[in-house]
Each structure stands twice: as C-alpha cells, then as structure tokens.
Design a protein around this motif. Sequence first.
Motif, PDB file in Angstrom:
ATOM      1  N   ARG A  17      44.716  27.200  40.188  1.00 33.21           N
ATOM      2  CA  ARG A  17      43.544  27.063  41.030  1.00 33.21           C
ATOM      3  C   ARG A  17      42.596  28.251  40.900  1.00 33.21           C
ATOM      4  O   ARG A  17      41.405  28.119  40.651  1.00 33.21           O
ATOM      5  N   GLY A  18      43.146  29.478  41.040  1.00 29.57           N
ATOM      6  CA  GLY A  18      42.303  30.651  40.934  1.00 29.57           C
ATOM      7  C   GLY A  18      41.988  31.013  39.505  1.00 29.57           C
ATOM      8  O   GLY A  18      40.941  31.587  39.213  1.00 29.57           O
ATOM      9  N   LEU A  19      42.901  30.656  38.567  1.00 31.06           N
ATOM     10  CA  LEU A  19      42.705  31.057  37.179  1.00 31.06           C
ATOM     11  C   LEU A  19      41.535  30.359  36.535  1.00 31.06           C
ATOM     12  O   LEU A  19      40.912  30.889  35.613  1.00 31.06           O
ATOM     13  N   ARG A  20      41.198  29.144  36.997  1.00 31.82           N
ATOM     14  CA  ARG A  20      40.049  28.453  36.406  1.00 31.82           C
ATOM     15  C   ARG A  20      38.769  29.237  36.671  1.00 31.82           C
ATOM     16  O   ARG A  20      37.821  29.186  35.916  1.00 31.82           O
ATOM     17  N   ARG A  21      38.768  29.984  37.797  1.00 23.57           N
ATOM     18  CA  ARG A  21      37.588  30.788  38.100  1.00 23.57           C
ATOM     19  C   ARG A  21      37.677  32.178  37.475  1.00 23.57           C
ATOM     20  O   ARG A  21      36.709  32.710  36.963  1.00 23.57           O
ATOM     21  N   ARG A  22      38.892  32.781  37.548  1.00 23.06           N
ATOM     22  CA  ARG A  22      39.007  34.179  37.150  1.00 23.06           C
ATOM     23  C   ARG A  22      39.519  34.376  35.735  1.00 23.06           C
ATOM     24  O   ARG A  22      39.310  35.419  35.143  1.00 23.06           O
ATOM     25  N   GLY A  23      40.228  33.384  35.203  1.00 21.02           N
ATOM     26  CA  GLY A  23      40.686  33.453  33.822  1.00 21.02           C
ATOM     27  C   GLY A  23      41.937  34.259  33.602  1.00 21.02           C
ATOM     28  O   GLY A  23      42.597  34.105  32.579  1.00 21.02           O
ATOM     29  N   GLN A  24      42.299  35.147  34.525  1.00 16.15           N
ATOM     30  CA  GLN A  24      43.473  35.998  34.367  1.00 16.15           C
ATOM     31  C   GLN A  24      44.213  36.123  35.690  1.00 16.15           C
ATOM     32  O   GLN A  24      43.589  36.278  36.745  1.00 16.15           O
ATOM     33  N   PRO A  25      45.536  36.068  35.643  1.00 19.78           N
ATOM     34  CA  PRO A  25      46.289  36.359  36.866  1.00 19.78           C
ATOM     35  C   PRO A  25      46.200  37.848  37.178  1.00 19.78           C
ATOM     36  O   PRO A  25      46.163  38.685  36.276  1.00 19.78           O
ATOM     37  N   ARG A  26      46.136  38.174  38.428  1.00 19.37           N
ATOM     38  CA  ARG A  26      46.116  39.577  38.845  1.00 19.37           C
ATOM     39  C   ARG A  26      47.515  39.988  39.261  1.00 19.37           C
ATOM     40  O   ARG A  26      48.130  39.367  40.130  1.00 19.37           O
ATOM     41  N   VAL A  27      48.024  41.058  38.640  1.00 15.40           N
ATOM     42  CA  VAL A  27      49.378  41.549  38.906  1.00 15.40           C
ATOM     43  C   VAL A  27      49.282  42.973  39.418  1.00 15.40           C
ATOM     44  O   VAL A  27      48.650  43.836  38.793  1.00 15.40           O
ATOM     45  N   VAL A  28      49.921  43.244  40.545  1.00 18.98           N
ATOM     46  CA  VAL A  28      50.025  44.596  41.085  1.00 18.98           C
ATOM     47  C   VAL A  28      51.476  45.038  40.979  1.00 18.98           C
ATOM     48  O   VAL A  28      52.381  44.319  41.424  1.00 18.98           O
ATOM     49  N   VAL A  29      51.692  46.177  40.364  1.00 23.97           N
ATOM     50  CA  VAL A  29      53.029  46.749  40.227  1.00 23.97           C
ATOM     51  C   VAL A  29      53.130  47.926  41.194  1.00 23.97           C
ATOM     52  O   VAL A  29      52.286  48.834  41.166  1.00 23.97           O
ATOM     53  N   ILE A 264      53.325  44.398  52.130  1.00 19.33           N
ATOM     54  CA  ILE A 264      52.993  43.311  51.207  1.00 19.33           C
ATOM     55  C   ILE A 264      52.925  42.024  52.018  1.00 19.33           C
ATOM     56  O   ILE A 264      53.928  41.562  52.567  1.00 19.33           O
ATOM     57  N   HIS A 265      51.718  41.453  52.121  1.00 17.04           N
ATOM     58  CA  HIS A 265      51.531  40.178  52.818  1.00 17.04           C
ATOM     59  C   HIS A 265      51.615  39.078  51.763  1.00 17.04           C
ATOM     60  O   HIS A 265      50.722  38.947  50.927  1.00 17.04           O
ATOM     61  N   VAL A 315      48.155  43.165  49.137  1.00 19.38           N
ATOM     62  CA  VAL A 315      48.853  44.441  49.268  1.00 19.38           C
ATOM     63  C   VAL A 315      48.035  45.351  50.171  1.00 19.38           C
ATOM     64  O   VAL A 315      46.874  45.655  49.886  1.00 19.38           O
ATOM     65  N   GLU A 316      48.638  45.774  51.264  1.00 20.86           N
ATOM     66  CA  GLU A 316      47.974  46.670  52.211  1.00 20.86           C
ATOM     67  C   GLU A 316      48.442  48.100  51.936  1.00 20.86           C
ATOM     68  O   GLU A 316      49.626  48.408  52.056  1.00 20.86           O
ATOM     69  N   CYS A 317      47.532  48.959  51.570  1.00 22.80           N
ATOM     70  CA  CYS A 317      47.863  50.348  51.237  1.00 22.80           C
ATOM     71  C   CYS A 317      47.769  51.235  52.482  1.00 22.80           C
ATOM     72  O   CYS A 317      47.155  50.861  53.483  1.00 22.80           O
ATOM     73  N   LEU A 322      42.886  46.872  51.049  1.00 27.25           N
ATOM     74  CA  LEU A 322      43.591  45.609  50.848  1.00 27.25           C
ATOM     75  C   LEU A 322      43.360  45.162  49.415  1.00 27.25           C
ATOM     76  O   LEU A 322      42.220  45.024  48.975  1.00 27.25           O
ATOM     77  N   ILE A 323      44.445  44.936  48.680  1.00 31.03           N
ATOM     78  CA  ILE A 323      44.342  44.556  47.274  1.00 31.03           C
ATOM     79  C   ILE A 323      44.923  43.154  47.110  1.00 31.03           C
ATOM     80  O   ILE A 323      46.131  42.953  47.256  1.00 31.03           O
ATOM     81  N   PRO A 324      44.090  42.158  46.817  1.00 34.67           N
ATOM     82  CA  PRO A 324      44.612  40.801  46.617  1.00 34.67           C
ATOM     83  C   PRO A 324      45.265  40.675  45.254  1.00 34.67           C
ATOM     84  O   PRO A 324      44.893  41.372  44.307  1.00 34.67           O
ATOM     85  N   ALA A 325      46.233  39.788  45.140  1.00 30.82           N
ATOM     86  CA  ALA A 325      46.935  39.616  43.872  1.00 30.82           C
ATOM     87  C   ALA A 325      47.552  38.228  43.789  1.00 30.82           C
ATOM     88  O   ALA A 325      47.776  37.564  44.803  1.00 30.82           O
TER      89      ALA A 325
END
Length: 585
Positions: A17-29, A264-265, A315-317, A322-325
């Motif tokens: 769903r989100g990849l069609r708009r953004r093209g890449q998955p977002r990964v937070v390590v 982490i929410h 991800v709440e720092c 706030l970092i969405p992923a």
Amino acid sequence: MQSCESSGDSADDPLSRGLRRRGQPRVVVIGAGLAGLAAAKALLEQGFTDVTVLEASSHIGGRVQSVKLGHATFELGATWIHGSHGNPIYHLAEASGLLEETTDGERSVGRISLYSKNGVACYLTNHGRRIPKDVVEEFSDLYNEVYNLTQEFFRHDKPVNAESQNSVGVFTREEVRNRIRNDPDDPEATKRLKLAMIQQYLKVESCESSSHSMDEVSLSAFGEWTEIPGAHHIIPSGFMRVVELLAEGIPAHVIQLGKPVRCIHWDQASARPRGPEIEPRGEGDHNHDTGEGSQGGEEPQGRRWDEDEQWPVVVECEDCELIPADHVIVTVSLGVLKRQYTSFFRPGLPTEKVAAIHRLGIGTTDKIFLEFEEPFWGPECNSLQFVWEDEAESRTLTYPPELWYRKICGFDVLYPPERYGHVLSGWICGEEALVMEKCDDEAVAEICTEMLRQFTGNPNIPKPRRILRSAWGSNPYFHGSYSYTQVGSSGADVEKLAKPLPYTESSKTAHGSSTKQQPGHLFSSKCPEQPLDANRGAVKPMQVLFSGEATHRKYYSTTHGALLSGQREAARLIEMYRDLFQQGT
C-alpha cells in the motif's frame, strides 16, 4: 506471511500500500552494535535505500569497546574471535589483515581460560602458597571430565536428576566434590586444596558465562551452545576494527549517534500525526550524503509526513522525534529488554515473548586492567589464579557487598609485553561486579594490590601505575555483558525472543488484550502531546524484528552470534521484498 506476489494488485495488501507511493520500505535499526550494523549493511547491499540506524550512545560498536592507551589496545568488551571455521568475524578479520600480528599467545585451539594461553597458570592460595603443579593438573583433568558431562544432558537428551536442581553449578560442584572425597590416593591436605579449587574454577566459568553463579545456568540447556571449530584469536589492533569494517559500507549519515529510543509504537495500521507542529523525517533523506557524517551533523530536512501515508510502526525517540517506519529491527541487549520491555513497546509484547525475556539470563562480567612499572611475576607465569582455602566446603558464590573482591577469580598476564607493557587483566562477575563498578579507581586499585600481595606472599608489590576497568552492568544502554540460558529456560526461549511481531497465529499481548490497539492517542507524557490516529487496517507482517547475541540459539553470548542474528533479520526483509525489488517498484 502475506505473499509478495499479490502485493501489486490488492488495495488491502499492507505490504504494497505505501510502497506504491514511496517505492521503498523504510527500515529503522535500533542499535549500532555488531547486530545492527550487520543488518543495515545487508539491507543496503540488497538495494534498500531508506535505512536509518539509531544509536543511543556516542559511538558505534555496542559491547565492543577497544581502548587505546599508548601503543596498546585494551578490550573492555569483546576480546576473542571464537573459532575460525565458518566464523564470519574471523573471515572478515583475516581478509582485512587484522590477524597478521596475532602471536601464538593470542591464538588458542583449546578451551580458553579467559585471556592468556602463553606459559603456566599459577594457582595461589590466600595464605600466600602456590599450589603444586601436579595437584593443579590432576584437578584440571577431573574438572574437565565433569565439564564434558554437563554437555551431554542436552546433546544426548539425558534426564536431569532432582539433586542437580537442573543447575550446572550444583551438578559440577557435587560431582567434582564426590570424586575428590572418594579418591583413596590423595592425603587430606591435598583433598582440601582440590575442594577449594572447585569454587575458583566455577568463578572462572561464571565469568565466561556472564552469570552471577553457575548455579543459575541451566544444566539441560548448557550443551546447546555451540563452539565453532578452529583456533580462537585476539585482534592486536582492537576488536573495534571489525566494527569499523562493517560500518565502512554504511553511509555516515545513516547512523545517528546519541539518539536513544523511548518507545516503539507498532501495529499502527494507519497511524499518522495530526497537527502542523510535527516534523517527522522526510522520505528519501536517510541515505543522502551531506558530508556531515554521523557525529552530530543534522539530517537534511525533507517534506512533511504526508497525511495519506500509512505507517505500521512509529519510533518515539527520547528527544521527542517521531520516526515512522515499515519495519524496525531491535538489537538492544537482553538486559535492556528486562528493564524496559513494559515501556519500550506499545502495545505490550505477547505473553510468550515476555516470558522468554524473564526466563533467559544476562549477567555482568567486568575486566580490571592493572599496569605496573615492572613485572613481579615470573616470565613463565601466564596468570595468577586466586584460591580461597576457606571455601573448600562452600556451596555458594555470593558474597556480602563488603567482600565483593572475593569474586575476582584471578588476573591474566597480557602477552606479549612488548605490545601491552606489564599489564594484568582481572576478572569479576555477577552482583559483586556491580559493587565493584560503584567503587572509585583508587579503591579498586588498592584492594587489588592487597589481594596480589596476599596471594603471592609478596608484601612489596607496588600499587599499579594505572587502572582501567569496564562497567557493563551499570551502563544504562546494556545492563549486563551477554546472555546465558538460565535455569528454567531453554533454546526455545531464544527462538521466542527472536520471533518477529506481529505474530501470525496469536494476537494476545502480555496483558491479555488484543495486539490491535484501541483508537486513541499514542504519545509519551514526557514529550509535548503529539496524538496519533490509530485507524485500523490490514496488519503488515514483520513490523518489529529482533536481533542481537541473545537471539541466536546456538551462538548466544558471542560476537559472531550477534553479527549472524543481524544478517538473519535483514534476510527476512530481503526475502519479503524480493519480488517487489525485481519488478523495479
């Protein structure tokens, strides 16, 4: 897991769903130790471009901490490459020339006695006597026979009797003690010495296992830990060089230092911020090289968080960012999970994962380096091992706080002296290590000097010119050194700890409620109110993944276990998105 093949057509498929708009998955390590760096490196090498590593401390490396003093490098954390045949750490170090200066004394093919293999171990009693070499050898052979027995319970599925309490320490102590007492050839004085040596050997074993006591280590699970064949090696230039090699392939701005995470929410099928005051990170900015590096340069600002975008994880720092992923790989230590799991995850963790966190063990093993002007030990001596004669009948390895120093099992001599100077490396573990960490350098140096004088019988030993020591137990980003299988736990708990969220077959949290959070606000009371909608949608798989040494069933407690666990979690995501990447989405 939902199939990637169907992700291009279904509007309900959470993977696409989100990849069609953004093209890449977002990964937070989360964490820039060996596991986190290995995961990030693997993802970047496979074409993932939206990767961010958040490191709470001011440096990368995690529990690898090499300190350079003069011309020498001392390891406050990881020291040995354990085994060479198929060990990724070894192959990385060997290919990069890091082992070219490793001496024979820094290479071992047998069981490691914590640090040094060059020369002879000197076993000394608290009465200033050296235990005869033949007595040491006889005891060592006996102890190793019993140690081998402890491996058989898991490997051969042998039943554990009630007397052992399923404890490595209880079983070993009683088995060795009975064999010593039943030996018709030894005089009573020799038997007393050997009985006292049991506790010293168990202290060494506890330091190796990073447990408070071997009494706490599971006998039925002990043999599952697997040793990689081949020699063990020390890296003369420092284990940190391995960390640096891993980081070389990661753009500097991907790693954000001094960025602790509060919460982490997850399972937020359609979470998005409401209000113009929120400035989440922009899309596509994470791997754009600004030349600022990761040492505090600001991340380039991108566009605002699109209100139509859907993120399963936020991800709440600690700094309230706030970092969405799409996915978060958690590499924090088991010690941190034990302390913070209730506040670190919203919604709460599934019951079986919480139970695994409780059952598995992690303790503290600390090193105490003492540098002297001149050696007071002989050239053949590789270590000074402390045997308390009054512990011959002892059945515990716990001491009152004022006697914390009795948990020091001994001091290894660092070889070669041409590299290290005249340095001893002491070892202490468990609750007593935590007491030591609270003492100042002067007090620890004074106590260690008194112990060395007492056990060598030499009252003229000077105080060391310098002291350096670790403090893993009180470090808020680790709360311990490394993990072990505690009595009541097993390798199955390691698997449960490593299992990604959300579960596909269960939706029960630790508190018995559904993992699908009720609509409402998601924010910490410590930060300005930043409410998030929690509109529900289809659940995206593998939102939160877990890696780190404690999540590797066979290689827990090791650097190669940490590295392999990071690669394992990256491989899950690489496989998940393989078809999408091949289609050029």
